[in-house]
Motif scaffolding. Structure first.
Motif, mmCIF file in Angstrom:
data_model
loop_
_atom_site.group_PDB
_atom_site.id
_atom_site.type_symbol
_atom_site.label_atom_id
_atom_site.label_comp_id
_atom_site.label_asym_id
_atom_site.label_seq_id
_atom_site.Cartn_x
_atom_site.Cartn_y
_atom_site.Cartn_z
ATOM 1 N N ARG A 100 9.540 1.545 -1.495
ATOM 2 C CA ARG A 100 8.295 2.166 -1.955
ATOM 3 C C ARG A 100 7.100 1.364 -1.438
ATOM 4 O O ARG A 100 7.235 0.202 -1.053
ATOM 5 C CB ARG A 100 8.250 2.232 -3.488
ATOM 6 C CG ARG A 100 9.259 3.201 -4.085
ATOM 7 C CD ARG A 100 9.161 3.215 -5.606
ATOM 8 N NE ARG A 100 10.052 4.198 -6.180
ATOM 9 C CZ ARG A 100 9.717 5.460 -6.428
ATOM 10 N NH1 ARG A 100 8.485 5.862 -6.120
ATOM 11 N NH2 ARG A 100 10.579 6.301 -6.961
ATOM 12 N N LYS A 101 5.976 2.010 -1.450
ATOM 13 C CA LYS A 101 4.737 1.370 -1.027
ATOM 14 C C LYS A 101 3.728 1.401 -2.170
ATOM 15 O O LYS A 101 3.681 2.355 -2.941
ATOM 16 C CB LYS A 101 4.137 2.078 0.192
ATOM 17 C CG LYS A 101 4.993 1.975 1.445
ATOM 18 C CD LYS A 101 4.319 2.659 2.622
ATOM 19 C CE LYS A 101 5.167 2.540 3.879
ATOM 20 N NZ LYS A 101 4.506 3.175 5.045
ATOM 21 N N ALA A 102 2.952 0.338 -2.259
ATOM 22 C CA ALA A 102 1.900 0.264 -3.276
ATOM 23 C C ALA A 102 0.653 -0.338 -2.648
ATOM 24 O O ALA A 102 0.732 -1.186 -1.752
ATOM 25 C CB ALA A 102 2.354 -0.572 -4.460
ATOM 26 N N ILE A 103 -0.488 0.099 -3.113
ATOM 27 C CA ILE A 103 -1.764 -0.406 -2.599
ATOM 28 C C ILE A 103 -2.159 -1.651 -3.388
ATOM 29 O O ILE A 103 -2.343 -1.586 -4.606
ATOM 30 C CB ILE A 103 -2.864 0.660 -2.695
ATOM 31 C CG1 ILE A 103 -2.481 1.871 -1.837
ATOM 32 C CG2 ILE A 103 -4.202 0.085 -2.231
ATOM 33 C CD1 ILE A 103 -3.451 3.030 -1.978
ATOM 34 N N ARG A 104 -2.268 -2.786 -2.685
ATOM 35 C CA ARG A 104 -2.658 -4.032 -3.333
ATOM 36 C C ARG A 104 -4.171 -4.134 -3.474
ATOM 37 O O ARG A 104 -4.680 -4.782 -4.375
ATOM 38 C CB ARG A 104 -2.168 -5.226 -2.525
ATOM 39 C CG ARG A 104 -0.669 -5.354 -2.465
ATOM 40 C CD ARG A 104 -0.268 -6.606 -1.723
ATOM 41 N NE ARG A 104 -0.911 -7.797 -2.265
ATOM 42 C CZ ARG A 104 -0.664 -9.033 -1.826
ATOM 43 N NH1 ARG A 104 0.195 -9.209 -0.833
ATOM 44 N NH2 ARG A 104 -1.262 -10.073 -2.350
ATOM 45 N N GLY A 105 -4.864 -3.534 -2.551
ATOM 46 C CA GLY A 105 -6.314 -3.621 -2.551
ATOM 47 C C GLY A 105 -6.884 -2.760 -1.443
ATOM 48 O O GLY A 105 -6.138 -2.194 -0.646
ATOM 49 N N ALA A 106 -8.176 -2.644 -1.413
ATOM 50 C CA ALA A 106 -8.822 -1.815 -0.393
ATOM 51 C C ALA A 106 -10.215 -2.351 -0.115
ATOM 52 O O ALA A 106 -10.800 -3.086 -0.915
ATOM 53 C CB ALA A 106 -8.889 -0.361 -0.845
ATOM 54 N N GLY A 107 -10.720 -1.987 1.039
ATOM 55 C CA GLY A 107 -12.065 -2.388 1.428
ATOM 56 C C GLY A 107 -12.558 -1.501 2.544
ATOM 57 O O GLY A 107 -12.097 -0.357 2.703
ATOM 58 N N SER A 108 -13.465 -2.021 3.321
ATOM 59 C CA SER A 108 -14.060 -1.263 4.416
ATOM 60 C C SER A 108 -13.897 -2.034 5.717
ATOM 61 O O SER A 108 -13.512 -3.201 5.725
ATOM 62 C CB SER A 108 -15.549 -1.012 4.140
ATOM 63 O OG SER A 108 -15.732 -0.315 2.923
ATOM 64 N N GLY A 109 -14.174 -1.371 6.814
ATOM 65 C CA GLY A 109 -14.119 -2.003 8.122
ATOM 66 C C GLY A 109 -15.113 -1.340 9.055
ATOM 67 O O GLY A 109 -15.617 -0.244 8.772
ATOM 68 N N VAL A 110 -15.387 -1.995 10.177
ATOM 69 C CA VAL A 110 -16.377 -1.503 11.141
ATOM 70 C C VAL A 110 -15.710 -1.359 12.507
ATOM 71 O O VAL A 110 -15.092 -2.304 13.012
ATOM 72 C CB VAL A 110 -17.573 -2.461 11.254
ATOM 73 C CG1 VAL A 110 -18.609 -1.898 12.238
ATOM 74 C CG2 VAL A 110 -18.209 -2.692 9.892
ATOM 75 N N ILE A 111 -15.817 -0.179 13.113
ATOM 76 C CA ILE A 111 -15.267 0.069 14.446
ATOM 77 C C ILE A 111 -16.184 -0.572 15.492
ATOM 78 O O ILE A 111 -17.394 -0.326 15.502
ATOM 79 C CB ILE A 111 -15.123 1.571 14.726
ATOM 80 C CG1 ILE A 111 -14.243 2.236 13.658
ATOM 81 C CG2 ILE A 111 -14.523 1.806 16.104
ATOM 82 C CD1 ILE A 111 -14.154 3.741 13.792
ATOM 83 N N LEU A 112 -15.586 -1.373 16.380
ATOM 84 C CA LEU A 112 -16.353 -2.107 17.377
ATOM 85 C C LEU A 112 -16.201 -1.564 18.792
ATOM 86 O O LEU A 112 -16.928 -1.976 19.690
ATOM 87 C CB LEU A 112 -15.940 -3.584 17.383
ATOM 88 C CG LEU A 112 -16.146 -4.363 16.077
ATOM 89 C CD1 LEU A 112 -15.654 -5.793 16.252
ATOM 90 C CD2 LEU A 112 -17.613 -4.352 15.663
#
Length: 468
Positions: A100-112
């Protein structure tokens, strides 16, 4: 009545004159082109085809153009972990069970880059079994982690995509306090969100205990959990920072947020691509912030700058003639008010580059060019410490003939105490004179064998510990 008619006529004439003047100056304005070299696009994209072209600074109260350039270049980043869900008491014994998969955390990112290079915060993806990236159009990709720099809280990702919207780096040294900025993040895996604010301060040192001094841009644009790794952009839509931290007792935004300056982030990304790690450039001086007390003792009027207390032998600073007691006022054209100004600028430079130092000696302003040295550092993973080399002059203060200095204690250290400043003089009863000696001893050691480490404190106390 006649008087009122005259007043109205004068007002109309003034309005026409203002409109005509505005049209005249508007027609006279010229477009300025700035060419940004994007090193990781050299093989795939002609860098000169990506120009940051703009006319005058857009209206301070209209951020729509900057938002349009930015929202599609900011992504949602998920930190996913995998585990096995047992279906019977025997599943774990035999390594079976449903994955199984679980989400530990999340955030944002920027395409370069258009081919899918993405920068985010290291703490967003730390410990992930899998990193998922969702674009603003809801397309989801599994990302490869190309490199990380935990010390700088930067991670570089790559997704298999083409023709993506991306952001160009602006010059964070040119950012001014009071300048309007946008914070763009993708915290809820919906679409990118935009908040506006101003630059509240520059060169902020958050006083972190890990002794990895950084210099942050402070803004009052709202940044909340989930926005980490997102973009801080100016009103031209240029990337001037990576949103990283907030100061809050509640965990939510209360008016203070901090971003890694774009010049620093760009240098970190380039190093990760070219070398696989981050190379730090140093002047080869030590000292402290200048303050009114020190200024009074030195009988000088200035109360801002970096006061040199020691110059490392065989350093670029020594060769350039800097001495104890000198006060650094500028590096190139960057004003040095405090240590964070200096580290912030030097962290954007490469070892081997030359900078111009403007300094005071005996109240006389002087200038010299300094070639930056590389900061040599090595992590002893089994101990959870970071060591660096030490000068012969400093070795004498310890009463030692050899050793390496514990520069920093890592989060997974064998001790909860701050033992930075101790010398490691021997490993497995072999003297260490340099980082290379440490590497050789550890690499030649059988991983099953214990490791004997001899520590020496500044007051001359020597102790040996066995690590298994």
């Amino acid at each position: 009545m006649k008087k009122n008619v005259q007043l109205i006529s004068i007002a109309l004439f003034a309005s026409v004159l203002s409109i005509g003047g505005y049209k005249f100056f508007e027609e006279e304005s010229k477009t300025v082109s700035q060419d940004y070299e994007i090193p990781w696009q050299k093989e795939n994209v002609n860098a000169t085809s990506h120009l940051a072209s703009y006319s005058e600074e857009p209206s301070e109260l209209n951020f729509t153009e900057a938002a349009k350039k930015t929202v599609n270049a900011v992504v949602h980043v998920k930190n996913v972990t995998t585990y096995r869900q047992s279906r019977s008491p025997f599943d774990y014994s035999y390594g079976s069970g449903e994955t199984r998969k679980a989400i530990r955390g999340a955030g944002s990112g920027v395409i370069l880059s258009p081919d899918g290079l993405i920068v985010t915060n290291n703490h967003v993806i730390d410990g992930a079994s899998e990193v998922q990236v969702t674009l603003n159009d809801n397309k989801t990709y599994v990302a490869e982690v190309l490199g990380t720099s935990p010390d700088n809280d930067i991670a570089l990702l790559k997704i298999d995509a083409t023709e993506l919207d991306f952001l160009i780096f602006g010059d964070s040294n040119e950012v001014q306090v009071g300048e309007w900025v946008l914070a763009v993040g993708n915290p809820f895996n919906l679409t990118s969100t935009v908040t506006a604010g101003i630059i509240s301060a520059k060169a902020r040192d958050l006083g972190r205990s890990d002794k990895n001094f950084q210099s942050f841009i402070q803004t009052d644009a709202a940044v909340n959990p989930g926005n980490s790794g997102g973009a801080l952009v100016n009103t031209r839509g240029e990337l001037i920072g990576i949103n990283t931290a907030i100061t809050s007792q509640t965990g939510s935004f209360i008016g203070y947020s901090f971003a890694i300056p774009s010049n620093n982030a760009k240098k970190i990304v380039e190093d990760l691509i070219e070398f696989g790690n981050v190379r730090r450039a140093i002047l080869g001086v030590r000292g402290s912030d200048l303050n009114s007390m020190i200024a009074k003792e030195l009988d000088i009027e200035n109360s801002q700058g970096f006061y040199i207390t020691n110059v490392d032998p065989e350093s670029g600073a020594k060769e350039a003639g800097l001495e104890k007691g000198d006060i650094i006022k500028f590096i190139d054209d960057i004003k040095i008010r405090k240590f964070a100004d200096m580290t912030g600028y030097l962290n954007s430079k490469n070892p081997g580059e030359t900078v111009e130092i403007t300094y005071l000696r005996d109240n006389v302003e002087r200038k010299t060019d300094v070639t930056l040295d590389i900061f040599k550092v090595y992590r002893i993973e089994d101990l959870g410490v970071e060591v660096t080399e030490i000068s012969e002059e400093d070795l004498k203060k310890y009463g030692a003939e050899s050793g390496v200095l514990i520069h920093r204690v890592l989060s997974d250290s064998f001790t909860k105490s701050d033992i930075s400043g101790l010398l490691i003089t021997k490993i497995n009863e072999k003297e260490v004179n340099s980082i290379d000696d440490v590497k050789t001893i550890i690499n030649n050691k059988d991983s099953k064998d214990p490791m004997l480490v001899t520590f020496l404190s500044p007051n001359g106390q020597e102790k040996t510990y066995v690590f298994r």
